[in-house]
Design a protein around this motif. Sequence first.
Motif, PDB file in Angstrom:
ATOM      1  N   LEU A 104       0.850  -1.181   0.000  1.00  0.00           N
ATOM      2  CA  LEU A 104       0.000   0.000   0.000  1.00  0.00           C
ATOM      3  C   LEU A 104       0.891   1.238   0.000  1.00  0.00           C
ATOM      4  O   LEU A 104       1.705   1.427   0.902  1.00  0.00           O
ATOM      5  N   PHE A 105       0.737   2.090  -1.024  1.00  0.00           N
ATOM      6  CA  PHE A 105       1.434   3.368  -1.100  1.00  0.00           C
ATOM      7  C   PHE A 105       0.459   4.462  -0.663  1.00  0.00           C
ATOM      8  O   PHE A 105      -0.603   4.621  -1.276  1.00  0.00           O
ATOM      9  N   VAL A 106       0.806   5.212   0.354  1.00  0.00           N
ATOM     10  CA  VAL A 106      -0.029   6.318   0.812  1.00  0.00           C
ATOM     11  C   VAL A 106       0.739   7.616   0.602  1.00  0.00           C
ATOM     12  O   VAL A 106       1.814   7.817   1.184  1.00  0.00           O
ATOM     13  N   ALA A 107       0.203   8.484  -0.240  1.00  0.00           N
ATOM     14  CA  ALA A 107       0.854   9.772  -0.517  1.00  0.00           C
ATOM     15  C   ALA A 107       0.407  10.783   0.531  1.00  0.00           C
ATOM     16  O   ALA A 107      -0.760  11.175   0.577  1.00  0.00           O
ATOM     17  N   THR A 108       1.326  11.196   1.375  1.00  0.00           N
ATOM     18  CA  THR A 108       1.029  12.202   2.389  1.00  0.00           C
ATOM     19  C   THR A 108       1.109  13.596   1.751  1.00  0.00           C
ATOM     20  O   THR A 108       1.324  13.741   0.551  1.00  0.00           O
ATOM     21  N   ASP A 109       0.950  14.612   2.577  1.00  0.00           N
ATOM     22  CA  ASP A 109       1.065  15.993   2.106  1.00  0.00           C
ATOM     23  C   ASP A 109       2.460  16.568   2.377  1.00  0.00           C
ATOM     24  O   ASP A 109       2.664  17.786   2.278  1.00  0.00           O
ATOM     25  N   ARG A 110       3.409  15.689   2.717  1.00  0.00           N
ATOM     26  CA  ARG A 110       4.782  16.159   2.914  1.00  0.00           C
ATOM     27  C   ARG A 110       5.331  16.745   1.621  1.00  0.00           C
ATOM     28  O   ARG A 110       4.946  16.342   0.525  1.00  0.00           O
ATOM     29  N   ILE A 111       6.267  17.671   1.768  1.00  0.00           N
ATOM     30  CA  ILE A 111       6.913  18.249   0.596  1.00  0.00           C
ATOM     31  C   ILE A 111       8.398  18.395   0.883  1.00  0.00           C
ATOM     32  O   ILE A 111       8.808  18.648   2.027  1.00  0.00           O
ATOM     33  N   SER A 112       9.205  18.203  -0.148  1.00  0.00           N
ATOM     34  CA  SER A 112      10.653  18.249   0.033  1.00  0.00           C
ATOM     35  C   SER A 112      11.301  18.958  -1.141  1.00  0.00           C
ATOM     36  O   SER A 112      10.731  19.065  -2.237  1.00  0.00           O
ATOM     37  N   ALA A 113      12.505  19.427  -0.913  1.00  0.00           N
ATOM     38  CA  ALA A 113      13.349  19.988  -1.964  1.00  0.00           C
ATOM     39  C   ALA A 113      14.790  19.804  -1.535  1.00  0.00           C
ATOM     40  O   ALA A 113      15.105  19.883  -0.330  1.00  0.00           O
ATOM     41  N   TYR A 114      15.664  19.564  -2.501  1.00  0.00           N
ATOM     42  CA  TYR A 114      17.074  19.296  -2.196  1.00  0.00           C
ATOM     43  C   TYR A 114      17.218  18.166  -1.180  1.00  0.00           C
ATOM     44  O   TYR A 114      18.080  18.192  -0.310  1.00  0.00           O
ATOM     45  N   ASP A 127       6.141  16.859  -8.283  1.00  0.00           N
ATOM     46  CA  ASP A 127       7.234  16.492  -7.384  1.00  0.00           C
ATOM     47  C   ASP A 127       8.393  15.856  -8.140  1.00  0.00           C
ATOM     48  O   ASP A 127       9.543  15.957  -7.714  1.00  0.00           O
ATOM     49  N   SER A 128       8.096  15.176  -9.245  1.00  0.00           N
ATOM     50  CA  SER A 128       9.132  14.429  -9.957  1.00  0.00           C
ATOM     51  C   SER A 128       9.472  15.038 -11.318  1.00  0.00           C
ATOM     52  O   SER A 128      10.272  14.473 -12.062  1.00  0.00           O
ATOM     53  N   SER A 129       8.877  16.180 -11.632  1.00  0.00           N
ATOM     54  CA  SER A 129       9.021  16.760 -12.963  1.00  0.00           C
ATOM     55  C   SER A 129       9.166  18.277 -12.865  1.00  0.00           C
ATOM     56  O   SER A 129       8.819  18.888 -11.862  1.00  0.00           O
ATOM     57  N   ARG A 130       9.644  18.858 -13.962  1.00  0.00           N
ATOM     58  CA  ARG A 130       9.687  20.320 -14.088  1.00  0.00           C
ATOM     59  C   ARG A 130       8.802  20.711 -15.264  1.00  0.00           C
ATOM     60  O   ARG A 130       9.063  20.333 -16.400  1.00  0.00           O
ATOM     61  N   TYR A 131       7.757  21.470 -14.949  1.00  0.00           N
ATOM     62  CA  TYR A 131       6.814  21.940 -15.958  1.00  0.00           C
ATOM     63  C   TYR A 131       6.947  23.450 -16.116  1.00  0.00           C
ATOM     64  O   TYR A 131       6.965  24.184 -15.127  1.00  0.00           O
TER      65      TYR A 131
END
Length: 339
Positions: A33-43, A240-244
Amino acid sequence: MAALTTTDLEGLTLVARGKVRDIYATSVPTQLLFVATDRISAYDVILNNGIPGKGSILTQLSLYWFDKLRDIIPNHLITVAVDEMPEDVRKHREEVQGRSMLVRKAEVIPLEAIPSLQLLLYAIGSAWQEYKRSGTVHGITLSAGLVESSKLPEPLFTPSTKAEQGAHDENIHPDQARRLIGSDLYERISTVAVKLYTVAAAHCHANGVILADTKFEFGLLSDATHDKELILIDEVLTPDSSRYWPLDGYQAGRPQPSFDKQYLRDWLVAKGFKKGLEGGLNGEGWTIEEEVVKERVEWAKSLSSKRLKDVVPSNSPQILPMSSNPRTPIPEEWRISNG
């Protein structure tokens, strides 16, 4: 709505807690089970607070792209319908609804596949900075005379290692990647990653958006009918995984406005972030200001009804309102063989 930054699903075993997703074993040994939280990261820094609703949006975007690209390569998705998940998952319906995927358990390949068609500026450790110094990206020699955000003649495949939690991914030369996972597997991954990117980039471009680069992850699946089948795993083509970038106003030679996490990278740098300060200026981590969080939530709402509404069709299982756009057929020669 409060941001969900962590989960604790009683009765399920936590296998891993990533930058965004919490991964649980289920009562079915071959399913996770993959649960996507609302966490955010950079670097590779996970912020103390999150963006409300972010995990649900990432899940729905991945769901759309898994479906659109499924003729190129199989993926790990089983279902996002909680009613179709094992009983030990269904009892957590309220927490996982709309932000979870039941997936096939696979052997994760320790390589991140990063195809791009633009030469990007990163504030730290950038491809653009390397090119200015040596005319290379990841040690790959490029033609002279490129400027920042130049469109490359053809997609460039740049692998990186997949680091453990808290460590930094490392950009590596293709020769290092071949030694890491084997030449045959590397060639399969690099070929299919470029195919995936090319189809997605064309779809985005036709709808006014430039997909500058993205990151794919792959796994190997073994069962009674398949011997080491290569599949697409994790998330696909999310912000999160791309640059648009918006196509309107695109101009090589300068940074581009973006529809991704660049705002967070810029915020971190403006607040004093640099390598070595992953734990924050005072050792208590980084907390993005509430005003910035509110601005991004409002921006996402606005965006969902404007430019990006055409990128994801209304007939896909989305939580955002999207306009109609038929699914693009995949050329037969682009379908990957797992033989």
